[in-house]
Design a protein around this motif. Structure first.
Motif, short mmCIF file in Angstrom:
data_model
loop_
_atom_site.label_atom_id
_atom_site.label_comp_id
_atom_site.label_asym_id
_atom_site.label_seq_id
_atom_site.Cartn_x
_atom_site.Cartn_y
_atom_site.Cartn_z
N ASP A 151 -4.34 5.12 -0.90
CA ASP A 151 -4.17 5.10 -2.36
C ASP A 151 -4.96 3.96 -2.98
N ARG A 152 -4.95 2.80 -2.30
CA ARG A 152 -5.69 1.66 -2.81
C ARG A 152 -7.19 1.93 -2.81
N SER A 197 -8.54 4.86 -2.88
CA SER A 197 -8.82 5.99 -3.78
C SER A 197 -9.09 5.53 -5.21
N LYS A 198 -8.46 4.42 -5.59
CA LYS A 198 -8.62 3.93 -6.96
C LYS A 198 -10.05 3.47 -7.24
N SER A 199 -10.78 3.15 -6.19
CA SER A 199 -12.15 2.66 -6.38
C SER A 199 -13.18 3.78 -6.36
N ASN A 247 -14.61 7.60 -7.82
CA ASN A 247 -14.61 8.54 -8.94
C ASN A 247 -14.29 9.93 -8.42
#
Length: 490
Positions: A371-372, A374-376, A378
């Motif tokens: 999840d961490r 994934s935030k970076s 697009n």
């Protein structure tokens, strides 16, 4: 859970008329202040600086002290030529630094010769003390990870004292406080204060009573072996740590001095430094496969020098498990020793956490990292943020922009990708203004994840009559967040 979340949960409980845990009473129970305990004194309590650090009071949910703000503790004062000696814990300074200096003097000066026989003897005696700390002080008494018969407890108490790391009572209490307050100012060896502090500094400097803390050790004081060792710790330490190796060195190898220096002073220095590595390196170097909210880490290098105590991330998640290493190839001789003693009836009730619970922790941590990461990345616009078009609106928009194509109920603007399409321009141009879901999903090509991800970056709208289809198409790509956004699209 954050303070805000805790406050919200408390409010909901109060609304529902449910009883709430009294934090003052809960902290009293955790500190063992709800019952009288046997008082055991060995004469070093004041010198160790431990008494003022464990006499806690409670105000709401926090231990507090009566330290006057107008008279700051020495730990809060700057170092000067006049007060530098007041900052130091002189007892620990002698035990941790003074004694090794004596040993190293004899080594460096050549007055104590090291033979291979003496090296083997010192290593064997090192193992006796080391396993008594890891299997005895730590896993048996501090965490109650298993139960031991009297002969094994006496063995641990005697050779544990030989490591010169304090009594079982003092060691176990400090360690329980460490687990209760990990990575806070009440943690005796708070890793956040630096590698040196967590390694040795916490022992050499006087702690600030403002951060005093306590844990329940009534089970330790109820154990007569613990009481006896604590009461007679000094003579037991001198006997097991210095006198016995000296006599054995003389009797076995005709080298009393070598036995004293290498089996005593140097061995103690090495085992102390190895144990300190658990507080420092095991919170600094390695991986965090189970939880990364706190500093403990799994580190095979530390495991080698500490009889398997280096898998510290696992240990802090599952402290009452008699194992530190759970994989067959991980080095944990303490685990093996405990298991072997159980085969001979010297130990029993070996505790382990279920593999299902352990696997849950591993998966939760992996998901957190995913999840961490994934935030970076697009991932393209979320479906809930896209406008919903009718068929007529799509046809109208297509007249204005002839680069639109529908795949999975989602409208994509592929005008900037036509010349980049791996299948060729003609194939993509043939799909413009049309629903290409079947062709995209295996009718012509069974597209890869990369194709799905590339397509997702071109989203511009969702077909109003195909929202469910769009949702399923996004879920096949693994868009977990879309599940909770379903309500926004209705």
């Amino acid at each position: 859970m954050s303070r805000v979340e805790t406050r919200n949960v408390t409010t909901e409980f109060q609304k529902d008329g449910l009883d709430e845990v009294d934090l003052v009473q809960a902290n009293i129970l955790a500190a063992g202040l709800d019952k009288k305990t046997v008082r055991v004194v060995n004469g070093l309590g004041k010198l160790m600086g431990s008494k003022e650090m464990v006499q806690v009071e409670f105000n709401k949910d926090k231990p507090t002290s009566k330290i006057s703000a107008s008279t700051p503790h020495i730990s809060e004062q700057p170092w000067t030529l006049n007060n530098w000696h007041e900052h130091l814990n002189w007892l620990n300074l002698v035990l941790v630094c003074g004694l090794p200096m004596i040993g190293w003097y004899f080594v460096v000066s050549g007055k104590a010769k090291l033979t291979w026989q003496m090296a083997l003897f010192a290593t064997f005696y090192y193992a006796l003390g080391g396993i008594s700390i890891t299997a005895g002080y730590h896993r048996l008494w501090s965490h109650r990870a298993y139960s031991a018969r009297l002969p094994l407890k006496i063995f641990f108490a005697f050779f544990g004292a030989a490591s010169v790391q304090g009594s079982i009572k003092w060691w176990g209490h400090s360690h329980r406080i460490h687990h209760r307050y990990t990575d806070t100012l009440r943690d005796p060896y708070d890793a956040r204060q630096g590698l040196w502090y967590s390694h040795m500094g916490w022992m050499l400097l006087k702690p600030n009573p403002k951060y005093k803390a306590r844990a329940d050790i009534s089970d330790l004081t109820d154990d007569w072996v613990v009481r006896f060792q604590h009461k007679h710790y000094i003579p037991m330490m001198l006997l097991s740590g210095f006198v016995l190796p000296c006599l054995l060195g003389g009797y076995l190898l005709n080298d009393y001095l070598g036995g004293l220096i290498y089996g005593g002073f140097i061995r103690i220095f090495v085992i102390q430094q190895a144990t300190f590595c658990i507080n420092s390196m095991a919170h600094y170097l390695g991986t965090q496969p189970f939880d990364d909210r706190r500093t403990p880490r799994d580190n095979w290098i530390t495991a080698i020098v500490t009889f398997g105590e280096g898998y510290h991330n696992f240990h802090h998640e599952f402290p009452s498990d008699y194992r530190n290493a759970i994989k067959w190839y991980q080095y944990d001789p303490t685990k093996v020793f405990i298991y072997l003693t159980s085969l001979f009836g010297l130990s029993y009730d070996l505790k382990t956490f279920s593999q299902n619970i352990i696997q849950q922790a591993l998966i939760q941590q992996r998901q957190k990292k995913i999840d961490r990461d994934s935030k970076s990345v697009n991932w393209g616009p979320k479906l809930a943020d896209l406008p919903a078009w009718t068929k007529e609106e799509f046809l109208e928009k297509n007249r204005e922009n002839d680069g639109l194509v529908i795949v999975g109920g989602i409208v994509h603007d592929v005008s900037g990708y036509i010349t980049e399409h791996p299948g060729g321009e003609k194939l993509l141009k043939n799909a413009l203004g049309k629903d290409a879901t079947k062709a995209f999903s295996g009718g012509v090509y069974r597209h890869s994840n990369a194709a799905h991800n590339t397509l997702a970056t071109m989203r511009v709208a969702v077909m109003k009559d195909n929202k469910e289809t769009a949702m399923r198409f996004a879920q096949k790509r693994g868009e977990r967040a879309e599940r909770v956004e379903r309500a926004h699209m209705n």
